[in-house]
Every structure is written in C-alpha cells, then in structure tokens.
Design a protein around this motif. Sequence first.
Motif, PDB file in Angstrom:
ATOM      1  N   MET A  61      21.586 -97.475  43.351  1.00  0.00           N
ATOM      2  CA  MET A  61      21.600 -96.066  42.929  1.00  0.00           C
ATOM      3  C   MET A  61      22.472 -95.894  41.682  1.00  0.00           C
ATOM      4  O   MET A  61      22.118 -95.150  40.753  1.00  0.00           O
ATOM      5  N   VAL A  62      23.612 -96.594  41.660  1.00  0.00           N
ATOM      6  CA  VAL A  62      24.504 -96.497  40.491  1.00  0.00           C
ATOM      7  C   VAL A  62      23.790 -97.059  39.250  1.00  0.00           C
ATOM      8  O   VAL A  62      23.886 -96.488  38.153  1.00  0.00           O
ATOM      9  N   ILE A  63      23.053 -98.147  39.431  1.00  0.00           N
ATOM     10  CA  ILE A  63      22.311 -98.724  38.291  1.00  0.00           C
ATOM     11  C   ILE A  63      21.314 -97.704  37.747  1.00  0.00           C
ATOM     12  O   ILE A  63      21.160 -97.545  36.533  1.00  0.00           O
TER      13      ILE A  63
ATOM     14  N   LEU B   9      17.500 -81.574  43.934  1.00  0.00           N
ATOM     15  CA  LEU B   9      16.597 -80.715  44.709  1.00  0.00           C
ATOM     16  C   LEU B   9      15.424 -81.521  45.270  1.00  0.00           C
ATOM     17  O   LEU B   9      15.059 -81.384  46.429  1.00  0.00           O
ATOM     18  N   LEU B  10      14.836 -82.362  44.416  1.00  0.00           N
ATOM     19  CA  LEU B  10      13.669 -83.133  44.849  1.00  0.00           C
ATOM     20  C   LEU B  10      14.046 -84.232  45.838  1.00  0.00           C
ATOM     21  O   LEU B  10      13.285 -84.539  46.747  1.00  0.00           O
ATOM     22  N   GLY B  11      15.214 -84.822  45.610  1.00  0.00           N
ATOM     23  CA  GLY B  11      15.577 -86.000  46.399  1.00  0.00           C
ATOM     24  C   GLY B  11      16.212 -85.710  47.745  1.00  0.00           C
ATOM     25  O   GLY B  11      16.494 -86.634  48.498  1.00  0.00           O
ATOM     26  N   GLY B  12      16.465 -84.438  48.053  1.00  0.00           N
ATOM     27  CA  GLY B  12      16.995 -84.107  49.375  1.00  0.00           C
ATOM     28  C   GLY B  12      18.504 -84.163  49.477  1.00  0.00           C
ATOM     29  O   GLY B  12      19.040 -84.429  50.551  1.00  0.00           O
ATOM     30  N   ASN B  13      19.185 -83.908  48.360  1.00  0.00           N
ATOM     31  CA  ASN B  13      20.644 -83.913  48.430  1.00  0.00           C
ATOM     32  C   ASN B  13      21.195 -82.600  48.972  1.00  0.00           C
ATOM     33  O   ASN B  13      22.342 -82.550  49.405  1.00  0.00           O
ATOM     34  N   PHE B  14      20.394 -81.550  48.908  1.00  0.00           N
ATOM     35  CA  PHE B  14      20.858 -80.252  49.418  1.00  0.00           C
ATOM     36  C   PHE B  14      20.326 -79.954  50.819  1.00  0.00           C
ATOM     37  O   PHE B  14      21.004 -79.346  51.626  1.00  0.00           O
TER      38      PHE B  14
ATOM     39  N   ALA C 126      10.019 -86.637  46.860  1.00  0.00           N
ATOM     40  CA  ALA C 126      11.348 -87.259  47.028  1.00  0.00           C
ATOM     41  C   ALA C 126      11.274 -88.767  46.834  1.00  0.00           C
ATOM     42  O   ALA C 126      12.205 -89.393  46.330  1.00  0.00           O
ATOM     43  N   LEU C 127      10.148 -89.336  47.216  1.00  0.00           N
ATOM     44  CA  LEU C 127      10.015 -90.793  47.112  1.00  0.00           C
ATOM     45  C   LEU C 127       9.800 -91.261  45.675  1.00  0.00           C
ATOM     46  O   LEU C 127       9.780 -92.454  45.403  1.00  0.00           O
ATOM     47  N   PHE C 128       9.620 -90.319  44.756  1.00  0.00           N
ATOM     48  CA  PHE C 128       9.502 -90.674  43.335  1.00  0.00           C
ATOM     49  C   PHE C 128      10.845 -90.522  42.612  1.00  0.00           C
ATOM     50  O   PHE C 128      10.906 -90.645  41.408  1.00  0.00           O
ATOM     51  N   THR C 129      11.882 -90.195  43.366  1.00  0.00           N
ATOM     52  CA  THR C 129      13.206 -90.060  42.740  1.00  0.00           C
ATOM     53  C   THR C 129      14.117 -91.153  43.301  1.00  0.00           C
ATOM     54  O   THR C 129      13.997 -91.517  44.475  1.00  0.00           O
ATOM     55  N   PRO C 130      15.020 -91.674  42.480  1.00  0.00           N
ATOM     56  CA  PRO C 130      15.898 -92.736  42.992  1.00  0.00           C
ATOM     57  C   PRO C 130      16.817 -92.228  44.101  1.00  0.00           C
ATOM     58  O   PRO C 130      17.060 -92.928  45.083  1.00  0.00           O
ATOM     59  N   ASN C 131      17.291 -90.985  43.957  1.00  0.00           N
ATOM     60  CA  ASN C 131      18.185 -90.457  44.987  1.00  0.00           C
ATOM     61  C   ASN C 131      17.428 -90.167  46.280  1.00  0.00           C
ATOM     62  O   ASN C 131      17.971 -90.322  47.379  1.00  0.00           O
TER      63      ASN C 131
END
Lengths: 316, 388
Positions: B283-285, B317-322, B336-341
């Motif tokens: 994720m950091v990369i 928002l897309l990745g489910g952090n909220f 969400a599966l198209f975002t790294p987070n």
Amino acid sequence: MAAMPDGPLLRCEKLRRSFGDRAAVDGISLSISPGEIYGLLGPNGAGKTTMIKMVCGLLEPDGGEVTVGGRHVSTDLSVKSLIGYVPQDIALYPDLTASENLSFIARLYKLTSDVVRERVAEVLELCELSDRANDRVDSFSGGMKRRLNIGAGLLHHPQLLVLDEPTVGVDPQSRHSILERVQEFGRTGMAVLYTTHYMEEAERVCNRVGIIDHGRLIAEGTRRELVERLGERDRIELSATGNLEAFAAACRALPGVDSVATTADAVQVVASDGRRMLPHLLEAGEPIDVTVNAIDVTEPNLETVFLHLTGTALRD
Amino acid sequence: MRTALLIARKDLRQRMRDRSAIVLGLVAPLLIAALMSFAFKGTETFHYQLGVVNEDHGAIATELVHALSSSTSRSILTVENLSSPAAARADVHDGHVAAALVIPAGFSAAVAQQHPESLSIVTSVNNQVAGNVTRSIAASFVAQIDADRLSVMTALAGGAPANTLNALSAKAATLRIPLQSVERPIGAGQLSAISYYSPAMAIFFLLFTISFASRSFFVDRTQGMIERMRAAPVRPAEILAGKALSVLVYGTLSLATVGVITSTAFGANWGSPFAAVLLGFAMVISVVCLTALVIGVARTQRQAEGFSSILVFGLALLGGNFIVISSSPPLMRTLALFTPNGEAMRGFSDLSTIGGGLGTVATPIAVILLFSALTGGAAMALARRAVS
C-alpha cells in the motif's frame, strides 16, 4: 582548488535558447579564464539568467555548446563539480539551520563527511555566520541569507563561480561585502561569471564585461576598451520636467548627438564634446516647455556605452 | 543511491520537524480509529431494550413473551414489560426502549379460533435496526404458529380423530420450523469495528502523504532547491528517488506505528503480522507511485494540492476507508476493488476474519503492485519532466 587548465576555463559557443517564438539567448559566444571576473551586464529580460542556466547545465541549449575545463556541460554530469552556482533568489531551506543547509548542499557534491565538516565551518566563517550555525535560516536577515546563499555555491571549491545578480535587494553594507568577496575569489584564481544590471558593480569588480541586450552580446571587453569605443563622447544627464519624450526627440535631432534615452525624470544624452553641446540641448527644450532642473556631464562609463549601443538606459 | 538517501534523510528531518506530519501520520489515525471504533461498537454486539405490552395474557401470548425472554433472545434483547400501548409509544419516543411489541387483548383466542389478529410493533426512526429485529422476531413467531396450525390440519385431514385436536395442537407447539437460517461466517473470527477502522484510518491518513509530499516537492522547486540540486552532479532520477524514498519511509513508519498501537492498546486484530506488513508495504508503494503521478501531472503547488485532495478523498470514499465496504451497494463494492486502498482493506479484513498468512493477501498485494506499476510507470515519465 584543483589544477587550472590552460586557456579559458569556460567556453560558450554560439549558444541559443528560445522560449516559444522569443529568442532569450541568440548566438552568444564568450569565454572566461581562471582568475578572471566576467561581468554579464544587461537590463532585466536581456537573457542573462537564461545564459547562466545553460552554463550551469540547468537548461538545455537549442544550439551551441558549453564547456568547462574542456568538458561538455550537457553530457558530462561530473563537470558540475567544477561549477559553483549562486542563484538570483535565495535557495536555502528556511526550516533547516545554516549548518544543516550547507551540509546537505556539500554532500550533493559527494564530499566525504570530514571534508563536509571542514567546508561547512570554512563557509560559515567566510559568511561571518559561525555564531549562527545552528540557527534556522528563517530567523536570518535578508543580508545574512544572501551571504549564506553565496557561501553555498563555494562549498565544493569550484573552479568556476556563477553568480546570478547576487546583490539584488541587498543593503549597501552587505552589497559592499559581497563585492569584496567576489574580487577576492578572482584573486584566488577562480573564474567568475557575474551577472548584474548595476553598472557600478560591473565597473567595480569585473575584469571584462559583456553587454547583453535582447539575447545578443552586443559588446565585450575591458571597461577601458568599451569606453574607448565611445571616443571623446560624454554622457549628459538632464533632469527635467515636462514632456520628456518630446524633449528626447528634439535632442536626438541635434547634430553631434549619438543616442538619447529617457528615464522617469531625466533625459540621458551621449554626444561628442558634451560641454559644447549643452547650450543646444537646453535650447531644444524651450519650445516644448521643458524645464531643465539639473545638468550632469560625466566622463563616459559602462552605462554610457550601453546607452550608446542600445539607445536605452540600462535600468529601463 | 547515496544522493537519494541524502535527499530522503533531509526530507524526513524536515517532515519530523513539522508538527502536522506527526499529527497526520500518527495522532489523527489513532484518534479517528478509536473514535470510529467506539461509534460503531454497537453494530458488532447488537443489543437493545424491547418493551412488551401484553394485553392478552393468554397461552399463546405467554408463550411469545417467554420466547422473547429465552436465553437465545437474551443475547440481542432485554424485555421490559410495559403497561399500555400509550406507555410503549412514550417509552420508544423517549428512547427508554428501542422498540416495543404490543400483544392485543384476545390475541391467543383469536389465533386458536383462526381469526385474524395483529401484533403491533412500535418503532423509532432513531433505532431502525431494533424495529427490524423486532419485526423479524414477530414474523418468525407468526410463522411458527402457522406451521403448528398446518401440522394439526394435516393430521386431521389424514384421518386423526377430532377428539385428539388438543393433543395434536400441544404436540405441534413443541415442534420448531426445520428450516432456519444459521449464521456461519467464513472466517474463524468476527470483524470488530476497531479491526476494520484501524487499518482504514491508517490507510486514509497514509493517503494524505500524497498531498504533503507533492506539496513539499513544489515548495522545494519554488525555493530554488530543486535547481540547486540539479546544479550539483545529481541526476533527476536521484532527486525523484530521494523524494520517493522519504515517502516510503514515512508511510511505512506511520502505518507500522498505528498498527502496533491499535493492536496492543485497542485490541485491533490485524491478522498475521508478516502478511499485514507485506500488505501495508504494498500500500505504501502505491502511495509513492501516486505521489509521483501528482508531481508529474501538476504544474504548480496549488494544482498539486488540488489533485491530491481529489485523489485522497476519492480513493478513501471508493476504497471503504469511511464505511464498511461490505455494507455498500454492489457497484461500490466492485469499484473498491479497482483502488489500492480498497484492495488493502479487503486484505486486512480477510486477515482479521479468515486468518491465514501471505496466501490470504496474495491477491490484494498482487493487484496493489499492478496498480503501482501502472501509475508509477506513467508518473516516472511525467515526473522526470517536473524535475528537469
């Protein structure tokens, strides 16, 4: 300092660089030998900074080439170790201390830790900032920052020092100190490329001067050589009120007048035998209600040369 | 490499002196994760007060109240007997109980005589979950009665003597509907709020690194420091590598610190440490690559700030952090599966619930690295220009 090469250290051959349709530098050639202080004199926008950036390898020329010590700046990265660059604006981290800034910059030149320590102390001493070594740069005065900015260009003991208008916005005392230092650098054998739009600085510190205007080097030589080009001409400054443009046009029409430029409150004239021309110049102002308040006739200097060559005052 | 390390070390030194970096990288993720965990704690151990008004007191009504007070029901609700429908409405309105069930007078008799009768449920908009659960319990009870009735009718239709009706009814009442839903999570554990929001907030604030790392690059450029570096024998790639390295180190430290503190102090379950570290590092990369992309695309500091803000909040928002992504509509779950987070959150959730090691997060790591390769490739071409 490393051994100096024979002949010029810096050679610029027919350098060209354009931004869009505007030619910032248009076929300039110049060379600087070790120990020589070369002043690139020209008004703002003349192409001085573009020229310097090409010399330091910060800008790729559209044409021509730059060599330092016989090595091409655009292809040989290591040649940058020979060049000390002092940018026009302060390029230091305000949130780091003077010592941290210098240490970081010194290490960019791949100096060893021992050498870095030694050079940082040396430069702080030179900049008269040893007692402020551990203070953050954002707590420094403008003059202190300027001195440190110059010192940062000296850390790796360059053979060529390039200073881009280092005294802009500096108080007279700091300016005096900077100019003294630059002269000292020349005496130690360093080649110095010094850009300025202050004629008196160029006259004071430079062995040789190149006058640049609209991207072209329009004259080059020692101060004496350049002034001698004017022959017996004088520079007459007429401080006046009224329609100065009309007054300049009237002066320009007089026989014996070579060039005329206006500033905010004066008309500058280059003419042969200034003292003889003076009554005619005053008469030229009468029909157009121009009141001449003061007259100053001076021996030709670099500003006169610039005025004579370009038809404009240096600080326009 | 030496120059890249030098630049990275200098950047980190500056960042550590900047209090906002400490706040964004450490304090904020810990604080927000703790707050969100506290806020969503009820969703994992749902329990509420149910008011019951028994105006009937017949056998079936008593059976219903008994069922609501049984040990099975006690895990989700506590029954509080109320005197009247008006009291039920008042208590629900005041929040003394989350919902109420009203058994009308004559309910048992009506059921026995096969007359239609209704159970009333009093709900509040402030606790719709309690209302829904009560409705489900009531529906389940009604279904059980219907099943009993069907059993008796089937027996009578099959020739059972009419005088056995009471015995048959009693027998049927002891039977339970054979088809019942039973919760069987795919993992051994349940995803607690703190186990979800710890990585969620750590990643969200890690995304902020994009914002201030790209801003720092443009500040360096405005201050003439990029030019000063380039005046030295330093390649543009070394400058970029140094900047990237500082983001990598800062991001890894931030994520690791939040991980250690939330798991030791707040009891968050990050799963296998080895797999979690690899997933976090991937994720950091991706954050490093996104930072380079912003630097490459933006022309000014202001543009960099704008682009990175859009990126940070868009991805969060897309990745489910909220919000817990499994509660989102299908389209959001797919996006969400198209975002790294989003992939990282999926990986951390799986590690927390399914358990396992690297095998559990191999797919998310692979997807994140692919995403990084794509963004990083585009960024390198653009960011070199920014340095040059």
